[in-house]
Scaffold this active site. Structure first.
Site, short mmCIF file in Angstrom:
data_model
loop_
_atom_site.label_atom_id
_atom_site.label_comp_id
_atom_site.label_asym_id
_atom_site.label_seq_id
_atom_site.Cartn_x
_atom_site.Cartn_y
_atom_site.Cartn_z
N ASP A 20 10.93 4.01 12.47
CA ASP A 20 11.76 2.97 13.08
C ASP A 20 13.09 2.74 12.36
O ASP A 20 14.16 2.85 12.95
CB ASP A 20 10.97 1.66 13.23
CG ASP A 20 10.20 1.24 11.98
OD1 ASP A 20 10.34 1.91 10.93
OD2 ASP A 20 9.47 0.24 12.04
N ASP A 34 0.85 -1.19 0.00
CA ASP A 34 0.00 0.00 0.00
C ASP A 34 0.89 1.25 0.00
O ASP A 34 2.11 1.15 0.13
CB ASP A 34 -0.94 0.01 1.20
CG ASP A 34 -0.25 -0.44 2.47
OD1 ASP A 34 0.93 -0.09 2.65
OD2 ASP A 34 -0.89 -1.14 3.27
N ASP A 88 1.33 5.17 1.64
CA ASP A 88 0.93 6.10 2.70
C ASP A 88 1.44 7.49 2.35
O ASP A 88 2.47 7.65 1.69
CB ASP A 88 1.53 5.68 4.04
CG ASP A 88 1.03 4.31 4.48
OD1 ASP A 88 -0.09 3.94 4.07
OD2 ASP A 88 1.77 3.61 5.21
P1 ATP Z 1 4.53 -3.19 5.31
O1 ATP Z 1 4.91 -3.36 3.89
O2 ATP Z 1 4.72 -4.41 6.14
O3 ATP Z 1 3.18 -2.54 5.52
P2 ATP Z 1 5.50 -0.68 6.27
O4 ATP Z 1 6.89 -0.11 6.31
O5 ATP Z 1 4.48 0.02 5.45
O6 ATP Z 1 5.64 -2.19 5.87
P3 ATP Z 1 3.68 -0.31 8.46
O7 ATP Z 1 3.56 -1.16 9.68
O8 ATP Z 1 2.58 -0.27 7.50
O9 ATP Z 1 5.04 -0.77 7.77
O10 ATP Z 1 4.03 1.16 8.98
C1 ATP Z 1 4.14 2.27 8.10
C2 ATP Z 1 5.33 3.15 8.48
O11 ATP Z 1 5.16 3.66 9.81
C3 ATP Z 1 6.67 2.41 8.49
O12 ATP Z 1 7.27 2.41 7.22
C4 ATP Z 1 7.46 3.23 9.49
O13 ATP Z 1 8.01 4.38 8.87
C5 ATP Z 1 6.41 3.68 10.50
N1 ATP Z 1 6.32 2.78 11.66
C6 ATP Z 1 5.55 1.68 11.78
N2 ATP Z 1 5.71 1.08 12.97
C7 ATP Z 1 6.60 1.83 13.64
C8 ATP Z 1 7.19 1.75 14.94
N3 ATP Z 1 6.87 0.75 15.77
N4 ATP Z 1 8.07 2.72 15.30
C9 ATP Z 1 8.36 3.74 14.46
N5 ATP Z 1 7.87 3.85 13.23
C10 ATP Z 1 7.00 2.93 12.81
MG MG Z 2 2.36 -0.51 5.34
#
Ligand code: ATP
Ligand code: MG
Length: 405
Positions: free
Chosen positions: A139, A62, A64
């Site tokens: 993170d 997705d 964001d």
């Molecule tokens: P995925 O493809 O698994 O969705 P993602 O990187 O998009 O990976 P998400 O869990 O959807 O991960 O979170 C979106 C964003 O929010 C991450 O890319 C990161 O920048 C931030 N984020 C998520 N969880 C945390 C956390 N625990 N601490 C700090 N930042 C976080």
């Molecule tokens: Mg995500």
């Protein structure tokens, strides 16, 4: 004498990398959202996992958006949107086909002075900030890259681009501090390393080993959810191997890690089960039901504790109870796992005729098929067999209650 003018400390500027992600499957609706925000005078970028995955040449799940606009402003700009979340409010902008573009206002990490003593755990991360602060509170460096749609540039405040190129997972700042602030990041590091096939730098690896105990203090529903994510995305074997190797599994699922240590063969059935699960997940391009995932993960130790037991349900329940407590496993999942394990010998013997009429059967059968394949048996179900889904297990009672609410 006039007081000396304090120089304003400017935040060091970001590095800008010219990259055209438009060529690379950048979502057109995400671009629309960014452009409309920009036209109304706000800052807006595509951020997070979507940018990371495109840079790594993978298909993002997705997209964001991060913006200077406040949730109410975003809501006003997009008729087809809704505000979600009570503590931290975000806006979901909805497009056809159920697509959601999550749009969040820049926020910053809470002030360290607001935290007590040595306790770094973040409890409130709901403070608006600017773009730079929003990148820094994320993170991992690879997750903190902002894509500027107009100038076709990746904006890097945290040194993420070299880590994309070097294919490593690194926290933003000191890994020990960042893992203590939020221990769930340990599981996220494992997930990204396993799923995206990235290395973990030695300091981050050591910090995982050092901080793994703090996982016991993390919110239990988040732990359960992150463990499921390790199982869902076609990289379960690598994920659990890393979790075992770093001792993370000793904290979260000591029952499984004890089983692995006792069986002490590198190519044991647990690893073969997870490898087969990964293969099939990638093949069908969709995750298996949570019940199937959770049963497979614990199948071998569960088979061991129930072997020869008259009361198989009771033996499975005793084994599962501390796990359910520790990880907040939903009752629905735990009950289904217990019942599948109870009838498993019948399934293996091909004597599950009575059971075949229950909604649990399709799930149990998927477990059984994966188990058989892991043990080297040829496939016995066609590839177009219907997919099992435990939502059917809710039954009429549960549905009625929901309607009344
Ligand atoms: P995925 O493809 O698994 O969705 P993602 O990187 O998009 O990976 P998400 O869990 O959807 O991960 O979170 C979106 C964003 O929010 C991450 O890319 C990161 O920048 C931030 N984020 C998520 N969880 C945390 C956390 N625990 N601490 C700090 N930042 C976080
Ligand atoms: Mg995500």
């Amino acid at each position: 004498m006039a007081p000396a003018v304090q120089p304003v400390e400017a935040a060091p500027g970001p590095t800008r990398h010219p990259v055209d992600l438009g060529d690379k499957r950048l979502d057109a609706d995400a671009v629309k959202v960014v452009r409309r925000l920009l036209r109304h005078g706000y800052e807006a970028y595509v951020v997070g996992g979507g940018v990371r995955d495109l840079l790594l040449d993978r298909n993002p799940k997705d997209f964001d958006i991060a913006t200077s606009a406040r949730p109410d402003d975003v809501r006003t700009l997009f008729r087809n949107s809704r505000i979600i979340g009570r503590r931290f409010r975000l806006v979901h902008v909805l497009f056809s086909g159920g697509k959601v573009i999550e749009t969040a206002t820049f926020r910053r990490a809470p002030d360290t002075s607001e935290r007590e003593g040595e306790d770094l755990l973040i409890r409130n991360d709901n403070v608006f900030g600017d773009a730079h602060e929003d990148a820094a509170r994320r993170d991992f460096t690879i997750n903190a890259l902002f894509y500027d749609v107009e100038n076709k540039q990746v904006i890097d405040w945290v040194g993420g681009m070299p880590h994309i190129e070097g294919r490593v997972v690194h926290t933003i700042g000191d890994p020990v501090v960042r893992f203590q602030e939020d221990p769930v990041r340990i599981l996220r590091a494992i997930k990204f390393s396993a799923r995206l096939d990235l290395g973990i730098t030695p300091d981050v690896y050591d910090a995982i080993v050092q901080c793994r105990g703090s996982l016991a203090m993390a919110a239990r529903p988040r732990l359960f959810e992150e463990l499921l994510r390790l199982l869902r995305e076609g990289a379960a074997q690598r994920s659990f191997w890393l979790a075992w190797e770093t001792g993370v599994l000793d904290v979260l699922l000591p029952e499984l890690s004890a089983y692995l240590s006792d069986s002490e063969e590198d190519d044991g059935v647990v690893w073969r089960l997870l490898r087969e699960l990964d293969l099939r997940t990638r093949e069908r391009g969709e995750a298996f039901d949570d019940v199937v995932l959770w049963t497979l993960l614990l199948l071998e130790p569960l088979r061991e504790v129930t072997r020869g037991e008259k009361d198989r349900v009771g033996a499975a329940a005793d084994f599962l109870e501390p796990i359910v407590d520790r990880l907040n496993v939903p009752r629905r999942v735990a009950d289904a796992v217990r019942r599948i394990v109870a009838i498993y010998p019948k399934l293996e013997a091909g004597r599950a005729a009575r059971f075949a009429k229950t909604p649990l059967f399709a799930l149990a059968d998927e477990v059984h098929q994966i188990h058989r394949a892991a043990l080297g048996h040829p496939r016995s179900t066609p590839d177009d067999a219907p997919r099992a889904d435990s939502s059917e297990l809710l039954g009429p009672k549960r549905r009625r209650r929901r309607r009344r609410r």
